[in-house]
Design a protein around this motif. Structure first.
Motif, PDB file in Angstrom:
ATOM      1  N   ILE A  20     -39.878   9.664-103.406  1.00  0.00           N
ATOM      2  CA  ILE A  20     -38.980  10.436-104.266  1.00  0.00           C
ATOM      3  C   ILE A  20     -38.226   9.499-105.200  1.00  0.00           C
ATOM      4  CG2 ILE A  20     -36.937  11.911-104.285  1.00  0.00           C
ATOM      5  CD1 ILE A  20     -37.874  12.951-101.532  1.00  0.00           C
ATOM      6  N   SER A  21     -37.700   8.416-104.627  1.00  0.00           N
ATOM      7  CA  SER A  21     -36.895   7.486-105.398  1.00  0.00           C
ATOM      8  C   SER A  21     -37.732   6.826-106.502  1.00  0.00           C
ATOM      9  CB  SER A  21     -36.305   6.460-104.437  1.00  0.00           C
ATOM     10  OG  SER A  21     -36.080   5.254-105.064  1.00  0.00           O
ATOM     11  N   MET A  22     -38.979   6.469-106.154  1.00  0.00           N
ATOM     12  CA  MET A  22     -39.905   5.851-107.110  1.00  0.00           C
ATOM     13  C   MET A  22     -40.141   6.762-108.318  1.00  0.00           C
ATOM     14  SD  MET A  22     -40.946   2.984-107.057  1.00  0.00           S
ATOM     15  CE  MET A  22     -41.351   2.857-108.777  1.00  0.00           C
ATOM     16  N   ALA A  23     -40.404   8.029-108.024  1.00  0.00           N
ATOM     17  CA  ALA A  23     -40.725   8.969-109.085  1.00  0.00           C
ATOM     18  C   ALA A  23     -39.597   9.050-110.107  1.00  0.00           C
ATOM     19  CB  ALA A  23     -40.991  10.345-108.494  1.00  0.00           C
ATOM     20  N   TYR A  24     -38.362   9.025-109.610  1.00  0.00           N
ATOM     21  CA  TYR A  24     -37.254   9.146-110.541  1.00  0.00           C
ATOM     22  C   TYR A  24     -36.944   7.836-111.250  1.00  0.00           C
ATOM     23  CZ  TYR A  24     -36.867  13.804-108.879  1.00  0.00           C
ATOM     24  OH  TYR A  24     -37.166  15.098-108.596  1.00  0.00           O
ATOM     25  N   LEU A  25     -37.249   6.714-110.576  1.00  0.00           N
ATOM     26  CA  LEU A  25     -37.000   5.418-111.205  1.00  0.00           C
ATOM     27  C   LEU A  25     -37.895   5.222-112.421  1.00  0.00           C
ATOM     28  CD1 LEU A  25     -36.471   2.928-108.279  1.00  0.00           C
ATOM     29  CD2 LEU A  25     -34.839   3.644-110.002  1.00  0.00           C
ATOM     30  N   LEU A  26     -39.131   5.728-112.344  1.00  0.00           N
ATOM     31  CA  LEU A  26     -40.070   5.536-113.445  1.00  0.00           C
ATOM     32  C   LEU A  26     -39.576   6.221-114.716  1.00  0.00           C
ATOM     33  CD1 LEU A  26     -43.623   5.819-111.897  1.00  0.00           C
ATOM     34  CD2 LEU A  26     -42.335   3.813-112.579  1.00  0.00           C
ATOM     35  N   THR A  27     -38.763   7.231-114.545  1.00  0.00           N
ATOM     36  CA  THR A  27     -38.278   7.923-115.727  1.00  0.00           C
ATOM     37  C   THR A  27     -37.057   7.221-116.308  1.00  0.00           C
ATOM     38  OG1 THR A  27     -36.858   9.300-114.405  1.00  0.00           O
ATOM     39  CG2 THR A  27     -39.072  10.106-114.833  1.00  0.00           C
ATOM     40  N   GLY A  28     -36.734   6.099-115.726  1.00  0.00           N
ATOM     41  CA  GLY A  28     -35.676   5.303-116.319  1.00  0.00           C
ATOM     42  C   GLY A  28     -34.357   5.443-115.609  1.00  0.00           C
ATOM     43  N   VAL A  29     -33.649   4.353-115.573  1.00  0.00           N
ATOM     44  CA  VAL A  29     -32.326   4.374-114.967  1.00  0.00           C
ATOM     45  C   VAL A  29     -31.354   4.223-116.122  1.00  0.00           C
ATOM     46  CG1 VAL A  29     -32.372   3.785-112.569  1.00  0.00           C
ATOM     47  CG2 VAL A  29     -33.177   2.138-114.206  1.00  0.00           C
ATOM     48  N   MET A  30     -30.983   5.371-116.638  1.00  0.00           N
ATOM     49  CA  MET A  30     -30.301   5.434-117.914  1.00  0.00           C
ATOM     50  C   MET A  30     -29.060   4.541-117.979  1.00  0.00           C
ATOM     51  SD  MET A  30     -29.246   8.866-119.802  1.00  0.00           S
ATOM     52  CE  MET A  30     -30.663   9.828-119.358  1.00  0.00           C
ATOM     53  N   LEU A  31     -28.158   4.714-116.998  1.00  0.00           N
ATOM     54  CA  LEU A  31     -26.891   3.993-117.083  1.00  0.00           C
ATOM     55  C   LEU A  31     -27.087   2.483-117.034  1.00  0.00           C
ATOM     56  CD1 LEU A  31     -24.640   6.323-114.939  1.00  0.00           C
ATOM     57  CD2 LEU A  31     -24.591   5.982-117.405  1.00  0.00           C
ATOM     58  N   ILE A  32     -27.972   2.048-116.114  1.00  0.00           N
ATOM     59  CA  ILE A  32     -28.229   0.616-115.995  1.00  0.00           C
ATOM     60  C   ILE A  32     -28.806   0.085-117.305  1.00  0.00           C
ATOM     61  CG2 ILE A  32     -29.683  -1.082-114.838  1.00  0.00           C
ATOM     62  CD1 ILE A  32     -27.753  -0.226-112.910  1.00  0.00           C
ATOM     63  N   GLU A  33     -29.750   0.836-117.867  1.00  0.00           N
ATOM     64  CA  GLU A  33     -30.393   0.364-119.090  1.00  0.00           C
ATOM     65  C   GLU A  33     -29.392   0.286-120.241  1.00  0.00           C
ATOM     66  OE1 GLU A  33     -33.905   2.638-119.812  1.00  0.00           O
ATOM     67  OE2 GLU A  33     -34.934   1.824-118.058  1.00  0.00           O
ATOM     68  N   ILE A  34     -28.442   1.202-120.264  1.00  0.00           N
ATOM     69  CA  ILE A  34     -27.449   1.157-121.338  1.00  0.00           C
ATOM     70  C   ILE A  34     -26.472   0.003-121.126  1.00  0.00           C
ATOM     71  CG2 ILE A  34     -25.464   2.394-122.304  1.00  0.00           C
ATOM     72  CD1 ILE A  34     -27.299   4.942-121.883  1.00  0.00           C
ATOM     73  N   VAL A  35     -25.999  -0.157-119.873  1.00  0.00           N
ATOM     74  CA  VAL A  35     -25.051  -1.229-119.593  1.00  0.00           C
ATOM     75  C   VAL A  35     -25.649  -2.595-119.926  1.00  0.00           C
ATOM     76  CG1 VAL A  35     -23.857  -2.458-117.733  1.00  0.00           C
ATOM     77  CG2 VAL A  35     -23.736   0.028-117.850  1.00  0.00           C
ATOM     78  N   PHE A  36     -26.928  -2.797-119.560  1.00  0.00           N
ATOM     79  CA  PHE A  36     -27.538  -4.115-119.751  1.00  0.00           C
ATOM     80  C   PHE A  36     -28.418  -4.189-120.992  1.00  0.00           C
ATOM     81  CE2 PHE A  36     -26.563  -4.058-115.236  1.00  0.00           C
ATOM     82  CZ  PHE A  36     -25.973  -5.301-115.081  1.00  0.00           C
ATOM     83  N   ALA A  37     -28.368  -3.165-121.849  1.00  0.00           N
ATOM     84  CA  ALA A  37     -29.197  -3.117-123.050  1.00  0.00           C
ATOM     85  C   ALA A  37     -30.657  -3.418-122.728  1.00  0.00           C
ATOM     86  CB  ALA A  37     -28.665  -4.095-124.098  1.00  0.00           C
ATOM     87  N   TRP A  38     -31.140  -2.778-121.670  1.00  0.00           N
ATOM     88  CA  TRP A  38     -32.528  -2.991-121.242  1.00  0.00           C
ATOM     89  C   TRP A  38     -33.428  -2.029-122.031  1.00  0.00           C
ATOM     90  CZ3 TRP A  38     -34.410  -6.707-118.167  1.00  0.00           C
ATOM     91  CH2 TRP A  38     -35.713  -6.570-117.674  1.00  0.00           C
ATOM     92  N   PRO A  39     -34.433  -2.524-122.711  1.00  0.00           N
ATOM     93  CA  PRO A  39     -35.209  -1.661-123.609  1.00  0.00           C
ATOM     94  C   PRO A  39     -36.171  -0.733-122.863  1.00  0.00           C
ATOM     95  CG  PRO A  39     -36.138  -3.844-123.586  1.00  0.00           C
ATOM     96  CD  PRO A  39     -34.941  -3.901-122.696  1.00  0.00           C
TER      97      PRO A  39
END
Lengths: 321, 323
Positions: free
Chosen positions: A252-271
């Protein structure tokens, strides 16, 4: 088993189709429109609006628009982004890689560390080790991801200057080959640590409670009564029975991770995908949003199918007929 | 006759944070080779605690055991080291647990579990050797060979209980403890399995302790009986004597509360009024006095000692002779 997989594939495809249609309709129902974004804040000219609406087909009935989308989808075309004027497929392909690298690394690390800690805490239940580890887990599971990310940036980037605080690569350096990999890993440290730390508690909790539950099962008494060494009982019988729920959680966790971890990506400017989606939502970029949602639906369906297959291998009580 | 187990003055106390629970008090009985002793009592009377103490399967952190349980005339199970006890397990004493459905690991085949259990004492045993042994035992409990390769969930409750019995016989132990082993089964299956156990016993010369709350199980399959109430053995002796003429008021009540075994009426079924006493307070007089309809002043003040009667019977009642 083969019949089960065939059936699951068919239901999976059906689900994806339904999700696609629902997404299309829901996005249309939401207020706002990409045309407004394109026209800009100050521009209210009805002629330009009508022209743009005609260009992107928004003047036609919703059902016709849906038909056009589906037709394109059957040809493997996700359409072009209205705002960026690039093919959506290309945009997603660009962002999927970084998300998978970050998500998969963190999920695997969390799975391994969380499960090990959980098993250890269960074996030492009630002892100081268990209390310290369990207490720490509660703190981390209560901590917001973005906040932890910010704190790590303050500590490790601003104050100690050990890790970079943003991006996936050093934009000024032009690394290739092994140097590029090292650069990415270096940039990934903080976001991966943040994500791993916040993912660990769920594996910890499930592993601990599962081991404790199996330890109290009656068949463990049978092996004890037979004089089997505690280590063997633990390794062969408790772990094997206790590992089952962990597989589900990981899936379950994997499936949702693939769709992106929005907050983390924004905080760390991860493309990654998360930022792409955030921008698409803000700009009402319909084709991009629909494309991202489709990828989400497919990844959830595929991972769930994999989990079911792995589960059937691990637990003989499950028969897929 | 050779003595297999002699329990003397056995006390089991559970320690909780706030109080001690005296789960078994001053238990004493003797089992000879070939005996089958039924331990009966209502739920919470301490019969399983007694068995777990003898088998040393209790949680040592919360349990305190005193007294002796002399096994095979020379070894005390209670004071024995854990290593010595492990050496004894399954080889000389084995156990069949209550809920067969849960007494084997659900994700391993019977074969894997039997191999692991067998190899605890015979680490070098080959697969074929173990298979042969188990299949001969499966035949003994009327199960087909194919059971050996099944998973527990592929069998019925009766089959599983038979498998558990077969597994308990792997090393031909001197003593087998059945802890409510037939309770979860339907009456027909229970009857069949009891019959098989009795048959088997004749051929294997095994000794058995049968923990149960069902008087009819004892009547059908045991030659000795120990009646337990609130942690104390109130009456022990031969089944045929005690069923004919119970000397303790509690035994009388128990027998009256079960239907006659072989047809016919023997009057109305009655229940014993009241509940088990609080096991965390020690009791000055007779433990059963509160619920006994014959209790007199003496019963509340003085603890009755065991009165030895004929045929090895022991009764803990001031008025045993008058019954």
């Amino acid at each position: 088993m083969k019949r089960f997989i065939c059936r699951r594939l068919i239901t999976g495809i059906l689900t994806i189709f339904i999700v696609f249609v629902l997404n299309f309709l829901l996005i249309q129902a939401a207020p706002g429109s990409p045309v407004t974004t394109l026209m800009g804040k100050e521009n209210h000219d009805p002629e330009i609006r009508a022209m743009l609406e005609e260009k992107y087909g928004f003047d036609k009935p919703v059902i016709v628009q849906l038909g056009r989308q589906l037709e394109m989808l059957f040809h493997g075309d996700l359409g072009d982004s209205i705002i960026q004027n690039r093919p959506v497929g290309e945009m997603i392909a660009e962002k999927l890689g970084p998300t998978i690298v970050l998500g998969l690394t963190s999920a695997l690390l969390a799975l391994i560390i969380g499960t090990l800690l959980g098993v250890m805490a269960a074996r030492k239940e009630g002892k100081p080790v268990d209390m310290v580890v369990s207490g720490t887990q509660y703190v981390f599971s209560a901590m917001p991801q973005f906040w932890l990310g910010l704190m790590l940036i303050i500590l490790f980037s601003s104050n100690l200057d050990i890790f970079p605080s943003y991006g996936m690569t050093d934009a000024r350096a032009d690394h290739t080959g092994i140097n590029y990999v090292i650069d990415v890993l270096y940039h990934m440290c903080l976001p991966a640590i943040t994500l791993t730390l916040t993912l660990i508690p769920q594996y910890f909790k499930i592993a601990k409670s599962s081991v404790l539950q199996v330890t109290n099962e009656e068949f463990i008494q049978t092996f004890k009564a037979a004089g089997m060494p505690v280590k063997q009982i633990f390794r062969k019988y408790i772990l094997r029975n206790a590992i089952l729920p962990t597989v589900t959680i990981f899936g379950i966790s994997m499936a949702y991770l693939l769709t992106g971890v929005m907050l983390i990506e924004i905080v760390f400017a991860w493309p990654g995908m998360g930022r792409l989606m955030m921008t698409a939502i803000n700009q009402r970029d319909y084709p991009t949003l629909i494309g991202i949602n489709l990828i989400m639906a497919i990844s959830v369906a595929v991972v769930m199918l994999l989990v079911d297959i792995i589960y059937a291998k691990l637990d003989p009580r499950i028969r897929y007929e | 006759m050779k003595e297999i187990l002699r329990v003397e003055d056995l006390n089991v106390t559970y320690q909780t944070k706030s109080k001690s629970i005296y789960a078994v008090r001053n238990a004493a009985f003797t089992i000879n080779q070939g005996d089958s002793m039924g331990v009966v009592g209502e739920s919470g009377s301490g019969k399983s605690t007694l068995a777990m103490a003898v088998l040393r399967l209790h949680d040592e952190k919360y349990t305190e055991i005193t007294g002796r349980a002399v096994f095979d005339e020379d070894r005390d199970l209670i004071s024995m080291s854990q290593t010595d006890m492990d050496e004894l397990r399954w080889k000389e004493i084995s156990v069949v647990f209550q809920r067969a459905m849960n007494s084997l690991s659900p994700v391993h085949r019977i074969r894997q579990q039997v191999e692991d259990i067998y190899r605890i004492h015979e680490p070098k045993a080959s697969r074929e050797e173990i298979r042969e042994r188990m299949i001969s035992l499966l035949k003994l409990v009327n199960l087909p060979e194919r059971v050996y390769d099944l998973y527990p969930h592929e069998m019925s409750g009766g089959m599983l209980q038979r498998t558990a019995i077969a597994i308990s016989l792997l090393h031909n132990p001197k003593l087998i403890v059945f802890d409510e082993a037939t309770t979860a089964l339907d009456v027909v299956t229970q009857g069949q399995i009891l019959k098989e156990i009795v048959e088997m016993e004749k051929t294997l010369n095994m000794t058995r302790i049968m923990i149960t709350h069902d008087m009819s199980v004892v009547a059908e399959s045991c030659n000795k009986i120990a009646v337990m109430y609130a942690g104390e053995l109130l009456e022990t002796g031969m089944v045929k004597d005690i069923f004919k003429k119970p000397c303790h008021p509690y035994t009388q009540g128990l027998i009256k509360s079960f239907p006659a075994l072989k047809g016919g009426h023997h009057g109305k079924l009655t229940s014993i009024p009241g509940n088990l006493p609080d096991l965390s307070v020690s009791c000055k007089g007779c433990i059963f006095a509160d619920r006994c309809d014959r209790a007199e002043k003496k019963c509340f003040e003085e603890k009755p000692s065991y009165k030895a009667m004929q045929n090895g019977r022991n009764v803990a009642c001031h008025f045993a002779e008058e019954m």
